[in-house]
Design a protein around this motif. Structure first.
Motif, PDB file in Angstrom:
ATOM      1  N   CYS A  21       0.864  -1.184   0.000  1.00 48.70           N
ATOM      2  CA  CYS A  21       0.000   0.000   0.000  1.00 48.70           C
ATOM      3  C   CYS A  21       0.895   1.227   0.000  1.00 48.70           C
ATOM      4  O   CYS A  21       1.774   1.354   0.862  1.00 48.70           O
ATOM      5  CB  CYS A  21      -0.923   0.034   1.211  1.00 48.70           C
ATOM      6  SG  CYS A  21      -1.883   1.573   1.329  1.00 48.70           S
TER       7      CYS A  21
ATOM      8  N   GLN B 215      -7.249  10.695   9.207  1.00 43.76           N
ATOM      9  CA  GLN B 215      -6.922  10.114   7.903  1.00 43.76           C
ATOM     10  C   GLN B 215      -5.955   8.930   8.046  1.00 43.76           C
ATOM     11  O   GLN B 215      -6.037   7.965   7.284  1.00 43.76           O
ATOM     12  CB  GLN B 215      -6.339  11.176   6.976  1.00 43.76           C
ATOM     13  CG  GLN B 215      -7.344  12.252   6.578  1.00 43.76           C
ATOM     14  CD  GLN B 215      -6.822  13.194   5.516  1.00 43.76           C
ATOM     15  OE1 GLN B 215      -6.030  12.816   4.650  1.00 43.76           O
ATOM     16  NE2 GLN B 215      -7.263  14.441   5.576  1.00 43.76           N
TER      17      GLN B 215
ATOM     18  N   VAL C 112      -3.671   4.813  -1.531  1.00 41.51           N
ATOM     19  CA  VAL C 112      -4.679   5.451  -0.683  1.00 41.51           C
ATOM     20  C   VAL C 112      -4.274   6.904  -0.438  1.00 41.51           C
ATOM     21  O   VAL C 112      -3.128   7.176  -0.069  1.00 41.51           O
ATOM     22  CB  VAL C 112      -4.808   4.727   0.668  1.00 41.51           C
ATOM     23  CG1 VAL C 112      -5.843   5.425   1.557  1.00 41.51           C
ATOM     24  CG2 VAL C 112      -5.180   3.265   0.462  1.00 41.51           C
ATOM     25  N   GLN C 113      -5.211   7.803  -0.650  1.00 41.51           N
ATOM     26  CA  GLN C 113      -4.932   9.208  -0.334  1.00 41.51           C
ATOM     27  C   GLN C 113      -4.993   9.410   1.165  1.00 41.51           C
ATOM     28  O   GLN C 113      -5.962   9.012   1.825  1.00 41.51           O
ATOM     29  CB  GLN C 113      -5.930  10.135  -1.015  1.00 41.51           C
ATOM     30  CG  GLN C 113      -5.632  11.615  -0.769  1.00 41.51           C
ATOM     31  CD  GLN C 113      -6.615  12.539  -1.468  1.00 41.51           C
ATOM     32  OE1 GLN C 113      -7.720  12.132  -1.828  1.00 41.51           O
ATOM     33  NE2 GLN C 113      -6.213  13.786  -1.687  1.00 41.51           N
TER      34      GLN C 113
ATOM     35  N   ILE D 190      -8.287   0.740   5.847  1.00 40.05           N
ATOM     36  CA  ILE D 190      -8.365   0.321   4.448  1.00 40.05           C
ATOM     37  C   ILE D 190      -7.373  -0.809   4.173  1.00 40.05           C
ATOM     38  O   ILE D 190      -7.697  -1.787   3.481  1.00 40.05           O
ATOM     39  CB  ILE D 190      -8.115   1.520   3.515  1.00 40.05           C
ATOM     40  CG1 ILE D 190      -9.290   2.502   3.601  1.00 40.05           C
ATOM     41  CG2 ILE D 190      -7.902   1.059   2.071  1.00 40.05           C
ATOM     42  CD1 ILE D 190      -9.058   3.818   2.885  1.00 40.05           C
TER      43      ILE D 190
ATOM     44  N   GLN E 146      -1.675  12.008  -7.023  1.00 37.29           N
ATOM     45  CA  GLN E 146      -2.393  10.763  -7.314  1.00 37.29           C
ATOM     46  C   GLN E 146      -1.834  10.070  -8.549  1.00 37.29           C
ATOM     47  O   GLN E 146      -1.707   8.854  -8.595  1.00 37.29           O
ATOM     48  CB  GLN E 146      -3.884  11.032  -7.514  1.00 37.29           C
ATOM     49  CG  GLN E 146      -4.692   9.771  -7.781  1.00 37.29           C
ATOM     50  CD  GLN E 146      -6.156  10.068  -8.052  1.00 37.29           C
ATOM     51  OE1 GLN E 146      -6.499  11.167  -8.500  1.00 37.29           O
ATOM     52  NE2 GLN E 146      -7.018   9.108  -7.780  1.00 37.29           N
TER      53      GLN E 146
ATOM     54  N   THR F  93       0.813   5.510   0.006  1.00 41.25           N
ATOM     55  CA  THR F  93      -0.069   6.650   0.216  1.00 41.25           C
ATOM     56  C   THR F  93       0.377   7.812  -0.649  1.00 41.25           C
ATOM     57  O   THR F  93       1.537   7.918  -1.041  1.00 41.25           O
ATOM     58  CB  THR F  93      -0.085   7.112   1.687  1.00 41.25           C
ATOM     59  OG1 THR F  93       1.138   7.799   2.004  1.00 41.25           O
ATOM     60  CG2 THR F  93      -0.286   5.938   2.626  1.00 41.25           C
TER      61      THR F  93
ATOM     62  N   GLU G 252      -8.056   5.916   9.182  1.00 42.00           N
ATOM     63  CA  GLU G 252      -8.806   5.366   8.055  1.00 42.00           C
ATOM     64  C   GLU G 252      -7.885   4.629   7.084  1.00 42.00           C
ATOM     65  O   GLU G 252      -8.252   3.586   6.531  1.00 42.00           O
ATOM     66  CB  GLU G 252      -9.553   6.488   7.332  1.00 42.00           C
ATOM     67  CG  GLU G 252     -10.353   6.030   6.116  1.00 42.00           C
ATOM     68  CD  GLU G 252     -11.409   4.979   6.422  1.00 42.00           C
ATOM     69  OE1 GLU G 252     -11.832   4.286   5.482  1.00 42.00           O
ATOM     70  OE2 GLU G 252     -11.819   4.847   7.600  1.00 42.00           O
ATOM     71  N   LEU G 253      -6.697   5.163   6.884  1.00 45.58           N
ATOM     72  CA  LEU G 253      -5.713   4.498   6.017  1.00 45.58           C
ATOM     73  C   LEU G 253      -5.435   3.070   6.486  1.00 45.58           C
ATOM     74  O   LEU G 253      -5.468   2.122   5.694  1.00 45.58           O
ATOM     75  CB  LEU G 253      -4.407   5.313   6.020  1.00 45.58           C
ATOM     76  CG  LEU G 253      -3.134   4.615   5.545  1.00 45.58           C
ATOM     77  CD1 LEU G 253      -3.233   4.269   4.060  1.00 45.58           C
ATOM     78  CD2 LEU G 253      -1.919   5.495   5.822  1.00 45.58           C
TER      79      LEU G 253
ATOM     80  N   GLU H 200      -8.438  -4.406   2.635  1.00 45.70           N
ATOM     81  CA  GLU H 200      -8.087  -4.713   1.249  1.00 45.70           C
ATOM     82  C   GLU H 200      -6.865  -5.613   1.093  1.00 45.70           C
ATOM     83  O   GLU H 200      -6.752  -6.333   0.092  1.00 45.70           O
ATOM     84  CB  GLU H 200      -7.891  -3.417   0.465  1.00 45.70           C
ATOM     85  CG  GLU H 200      -9.157  -2.571   0.377  1.00 45.70           C
ATOM     86  CD  GLU H 200      -9.085  -1.508  -0.705  1.00 45.70           C
ATOM     87  OE1 GLU H 200      -8.221  -1.632  -1.614  1.00 45.70           O
ATOM     88  OE2 GLU H 200      -9.871  -0.552  -0.638  1.00 45.70           O
TER      89      GLU H 200
END
Length: 249
Positions: free
Chosen positions: A31, A67, A58-59, A74, A38, A33, A70-71, A78
């Motif tokens: 992953c 944030q 992931v942003q 995720i 992007q 970031t 939440e990262l 995933e």
């Protein structure tokens, strides 16, 4: 091949990008970031997937605690059980002497470089520690040779933030060693990355390279290989340690 699941903050360019590509080539699920770029992050993911690997982007603004939380959620959903964290995301502002540094500038730099590293480490420990049902893991903090050299007349504030990352590395390594988590750091310096442009001098490495014992700047791929080693089982008895990567300076 590895079954590792590794999160690399700031993985869209420079050292983070090189690390993502190298670890993916060794079988890590990745992953990365991104905060503003992007396109660069998606390019990294596409390259990994095209080579047969697994990757997501992931942003996340690492300076924002919600944030970061939440990262990590995720990644859980995933990719699965996190085994490695590379605290690579960092920021610096245009070169300045002490007379030009104000509290707003300090807060910006420390929010990402220090607070972000702490919060990411916290979330990783919650998942890796034996006491939380984890299987252990490894954290690599990307510090800087500036933490040793001070970066006078250029980035004393950035250097100080990386000094804090060094102290985090030492203290956290002792705190979580019984939980099966190793914590180490690399201290790159004078590496050819876009960060020098962020500081207002894109050609900085070329300016200073002749002053280095090795007479050259470093490449992101060289740092990536050191990070990969610290994450690997080959470094299974290494924690609280630093690899200096600044051409001998």
């Amino acid at each position: 091949m590895s079954n590792s699941i590794t999160l690399i903050t700031g993985g869209s360019r420079g050292i983070g990008r090189a690390t993502a590509l190298y670890l993916a080539s060794k079988g890590h699920k990745i992953c990365v970031t991104w905060h503003r770029r992007q396109d660069c992050a998606l390019e990294v993911v596409d390259m990994i997937r095209h080579a047969g690997g697994t990757a997501i982007a992931v942003q996340a603004d690492i300076a924002q605690e919600e944030q970061v939380v939440e990262l990590f959620n995720i990644v859980d959903k995933e990719l699965g059980c996190l085994s490695g964290l590379v605290n690579n995301a960092g920021t610096l502002l245009p070169q300045a002497s002490i007379e030009q540094i104000d509290a707003e500038r300090l807060n910006t730099i420390f929010a990402t470089n220090v607070n972000g590293s702490f919060i990411c480490a916290r979330e990783a420990v919650k998942r890796m520690a034996f006491r939380h049902g984890g299987k252990g893991g490894a954290i690599v903090n990307v510090s800087s040779a500036a933490s040793r050299l001070g970066a006078p007349f250029e980035y004393v504030d950035y250097a100080a933030s990386k000094g804090a990352v060094d102290t985090l590395t030492i203290g956290l390594a002792v705190e979580v060693a019984p939980q099966g988590i190793r914590v180490n750091a690399v201290r790159p310096g004078f590496i050819y990355t876009e960060m020098h442009a962020d500081g207002g001098e894109p050609a900085r490495v070329d300016r200073v390279k002749e002053s280095l014992p090795m007479r050259r700047g470093g490449q992101p791929e060289e740092v990536a290989q050191a990070i990969a080693w610290l994450l690997s089982e080959e470094a299974s008895y290494v924690t609280g340690s630093f690899i200096d990567m600044a051409g001998g300076k």
